[in-house]
Design a protein around this motif. Structure first.
Motif, PDB file in Angstrom:
ATOM      1  N   LEU A  18       0.832  -1.207   0.000  1.00 32.35           N
ATOM      2  CA  LEU A  18       0.000   0.000   0.000  1.00 32.35           C
ATOM      3  C   LEU A  18       0.867   1.257   0.000  1.00 32.35           C
ATOM      4  N   LEU A  19       1.887   1.273   0.869  1.00 34.39           N
ATOM      5  CA  LEU A  19       2.773   2.440   0.941  1.00 34.39           C
ATOM      6  C   LEU A  19       3.446   2.677  -0.400  1.00 34.39           C
ATOM      7  N   CYS A  20       3.966   1.610  -1.015  1.00 28.19           N
ATOM      8  CA  CYS A  20       4.683   1.776  -2.280  1.00 28.19           C
ATOM      9  C   CYS A  20       3.725   2.194  -3.389  1.00 28.19           C
ATOM     10  N   ALA A  21       2.478   1.690  -3.352  1.00 20.69           N
ATOM     11  CA  ALA A  21       1.506   2.107  -4.360  1.00 20.69           C
ATOM     12  C   ALA A  21       1.206   3.589  -4.223  1.00 20.69           C
ATOM     13  N   ILE A  22       1.072   4.056  -2.979  1.00 20.21           N
ATOM     14  CA  ILE A  22       0.777   5.482  -2.771  1.00 20.21           C
ATOM     15  C   ILE A  22       1.926   6.335  -3.289  1.00 20.21           C
ATOM     16  N   ILE A  23       3.157   5.937  -2.983  1.00 23.83           N
ATOM     17  CA  ILE A  23       4.287   6.771  -3.391  1.00 23.83           C
ATOM     18  C   ILE A  23       4.474   6.721  -4.902  1.00 23.83           C
ATOM     19  N   PHE A  24       4.232   5.549  -5.489  1.00 24.64           N
ATOM     20  CA  PHE A  24       4.296   5.456  -6.953  1.00 24.64           C
ATOM     21  C   PHE A  24       3.262   6.374  -7.595  1.00 24.64           C
ATOM     22  N   THR A  25       2.059   6.396  -7.004  1.00 23.54           N
ATOM     23  CA  THR A  25       1.015   7.262  -7.548  1.00 23.54           C
ATOM     24  C   THR A  25       1.386   8.731  -7.422  1.00 23.54           C
ATOM     25  N   LEU A  46      11.296   9.187  -7.745  1.00 25.21           N
ATOM     26  CA  LEU A  46      10.387   8.762  -6.669  1.00 25.21           C
ATOM     27  C   LEU A  46       9.743   7.424  -7.014  1.00 25.21           C
ATOM     28  N   MET A  47       9.322   7.281  -8.267  1.00 24.17           N
ATOM     29  CA  MET A  47       8.696   6.015  -8.686  1.00 24.17           C
ATOM     30  C   MET A  47       9.705   4.883  -8.599  1.00 24.17           C
ATOM     31  N   LEU A  48      10.930   5.127  -9.083  1.00 23.28           N
ATOM     32  CA  LEU A  48      11.970   4.089  -9.016  1.00 23.28           C
ATOM     33  C   LEU A  48      12.205   3.667  -7.581  1.00 23.28           C
ATOM     34  N   SER A  50      10.122   3.829  -5.003  1.00 27.36           N
ATOM     35  CA  SER A  50       9.038   3.058  -4.393  1.00 27.36           C
ATOM     36  C   SER A  50       9.117   1.608  -4.840  1.00 27.36           C
ATOM     37  N   VAL A  51       9.478   1.393  -6.112  1.00 21.97           N
ATOM     38  CA  VAL A  51       9.622   0.018  -6.593  1.00 21.97           C
ATOM     39  C   VAL A  51      10.778  -0.671  -5.870  1.00 21.97           C
ATOM     40  N   ASN A  52      11.844   0.081  -5.636  1.00 19.79           N
ATOM     41  CA  ASN A  52      12.982  -0.476  -4.897  1.00 19.79           C
ATOM     42  C   ASN A  52      12.562  -0.957  -3.518  1.00 19.79           C
ATOM     43  N   LEU A  53      11.802  -0.106  -2.832  1.00 19.29           N
ATOM     44  CA  LEU A  53      11.388  -0.476  -1.470  1.00 19.29           C
ATOM     45  C   LEU A  53      10.499  -1.708  -1.492  1.00 19.29           C
ATOM     46  N   LEU A  54       9.632  -1.781  -2.493  1.00 20.16           N
ATOM     47  CA  LEU A  54       8.731  -2.937  -2.564  1.00 20.16           C
ATOM     48  C   LEU A  54       9.521  -4.211  -2.856  1.00 20.16           C
ATOM     49  N   LEU A  55      10.513  -4.110  -3.744  1.00 18.70           N
ATOM     50  CA  LEU A  55      11.350  -5.285  -4.030  1.00 18.70           C
ATOM     51  C   LEU A  55      12.088  -5.730  -2.779  1.00 18.70           C
ATOM     52  N   ALA A  56      12.611  -4.767  -2.019  1.00 22.58           N
ATOM     53  CA  ALA A  56      13.335  -5.126  -0.799  1.00 22.58           C
ATOM     54  C   ALA A  56      12.391  -5.765   0.215  1.00 22.58           C
ATOM     55  N   ALA A  57      11.147  -5.248   0.284  1.00 20.37           N
ATOM     56  CA  ALA A  57      10.193  -5.822   1.241  1.00 20.37           C
ATOM     57  C   ALA A  57       9.824  -7.245   0.848  1.00 20.37           C
ATOM     58  N   PHE A  58       9.564  -7.471  -0.446  1.00 18.15           N
ATOM     59  CA  PHE A  58       9.253  -8.833  -0.905  1.00 18.15           C
ATOM     60  C   PHE A  58      10.409  -9.770  -0.612  1.00 18.15           C
TER      61      PHE A  58
ATOM     62  N   PHE B   9       4.228   7.528   7.082  1.00 14.63           N
ATOM     63  CA  PHE B   9       3.525   8.810   7.017  1.00 14.63           C
ATOM     64  C   PHE B   9       4.471   9.919   6.577  1.00 14.63           C
ATOM     65  N   LEU B  10       5.698   9.916   7.146  1.00 18.51           N
ATOM     66  CA  LEU B  10       6.663  10.959   6.791  1.00 18.51           C
ATOM     67  C   LEU B  10       7.033  10.869   5.323  1.00 18.51           C
ATOM     68  N   SER B  11       7.221   9.661   4.801  1.00 13.41           N
ATOM     69  CA  SER B  11       7.651   9.568   3.406  1.00 13.41           C
ATOM     70  C   SER B  11       6.531  10.012   2.475  1.00 13.41           C
ATOM     71  N   ILE B  12       5.282   9.699   2.827  1.00 15.43           N
ATOM     72  CA  ILE B  12       4.180  10.168   1.981  1.00 15.43           C
ATOM     73  C   ILE B  12       4.076  11.691   2.045  1.00 15.43           C
ATOM     74  N   LEU B  13       4.234  12.232   3.246  1.00 16.49           N
ATOM     75  CA  LEU B  13       4.153  13.691   3.402  1.00 16.49           C
ATOM     76  C   LEU B  13       5.234  14.387   2.584  1.00 16.49           C
ATOM     77  N   PHE B  14       6.487  13.907   2.710  1.00 18.17           N
ATOM     78  CA  PHE B  14       7.581  14.573   2.003  1.00 18.17           C
ATOM     79  C   PHE B  14       7.446  14.408   0.494  1.00 18.17           C
TER      80      PHE B  14
END
Lengths: 109, 167
Positions: A18-25, A46-48, A50-58, B9-14
């Motif tokens: 969810l977090l990565c989808a929000i940041i990608f959006t 920023l998009m790159l 978010s994908v990085n974080l999602l890959l690391a989480a998976f 929350f911080l990363s979305i805000l920034f």
């Protein structure tokens, strides 16, 4: 160290997605609503990321190290992309004295 | 656990501030803050190698490059091109539909809980180095070629053209 790896077991994987989808959006919206070429470039970063974080989480959740190696390659690729892209932006600025991308509309038709 | 939600929350805000700030220099600074929150996320995931690389490469190298280019161009709030409000609203709506689609597909997705207890030292430098230099040796060498060609290309592009004197 114990409480760090305890994070994995408490936060469900869906929240990372969810977090990565929000940041990608947010990155996509940034590309759509700005005209400054550098800001558009930063949204792509920023998009790159978010994908990085999602890959690391998976990778951390499935216990497979390959995902984190992919993130390493994406970072190398992002460095190359930033170097070439910023060179292009500098060249555009030198030729048009502006980084408004609406000036570069000759490729549209 | 609550640290994860605070940092998220911080990363979305920034990242929202990155795309909605008028001044490009502030945008770069907020982007640096966003990348710092990502570094904290990597540490929370126990991916220490990625945390260090993210810190050095993104916050150190790439963002300094962005700042240098911004300062070369001498941009500020007055020279910032703005889109019309209609285009902005349409862009936000388009992004919102993308988000709704993604969230809907996540809802439909049945992710099981952590199936096996994750190996907690997977992101350490020793483990990743072993994987990188055994399984991924060829892509690693090819990425050096990529970086070399990117460097040559950047120098070639940013070099002053001899024919145009005004450049």
């Amino acid at each position: 160290m114990d409480n760090i790896s305890a994070t994995i077991q408490v936060v469900p994987l869906n929240h990372y997605i969810l977090l990565c989808a929000i940041i990608f959006t947010i990155g996509v919206i940034g590309v759509l609503i700005r005209r400054n070429a550098i800001i558009i470039f930063m949204s792509i970063e920023l998009m790159l990321n978010s994908v990085n974080l999602l890959l690391a989480a998976f990778s951390a959740y499935s216990g497979d190290a390959s995902g984190q190696v992919f993130v390493f390659f994406i970072m190398a690729l992002a460095a190359a992309e930033v170097a070439v892209g910023l060179a292009i932006i500098v060249m555009v600025y030198r030729n048009t004295s502006s980084i408004d991308i609406n000036i570069l509309n000759r490729l549209k038709w | 656990m609550s640290l994860f939600y605070f940092v998220a929350f911080l990363s979305i805000l920034f990242s929202l501030l990155v795309i909605f700030t008028k001044n490009p220099v502030y945008s770069v600074l907020y982007l640096i803050a966003t990348f710092f929150t990502f570094t904290i996320q990597y540490i929370l995931l126990n991916a220490q190698f990625l945390a260090v690389v993210n810190f050095i490469v993104y916050m150190g190298a790439i963002m300094v490059l962005f700042l240098f280019v911004l300062m070369l161009m001498n941009l500020n709030k007055e020279t910032e091109p703005v889109k019309s409000n209609l285009v902005k609203i349409i862009g936000v709506i388009a992004g919102g539909t993308l988000l709704v689609t993604l969230v809907g597909s996540i809802k439909a997705l049945q992710t099981s809980a952590v199936s096996q207890l994750p190996n907690s030292n997977i992101g350490l430098v020793a483990n990743l180095g072993r994987v990188l230099f055994s399984e991924f040796l060829l892509p690693f060498e090819l990425s050096s070629l990529l970086l070399l060609s990117a460097m040559v290309g950047a120098v070639l592009l940013a070099k002053k053209d001899k024919r145009t004197q005004n450049g």
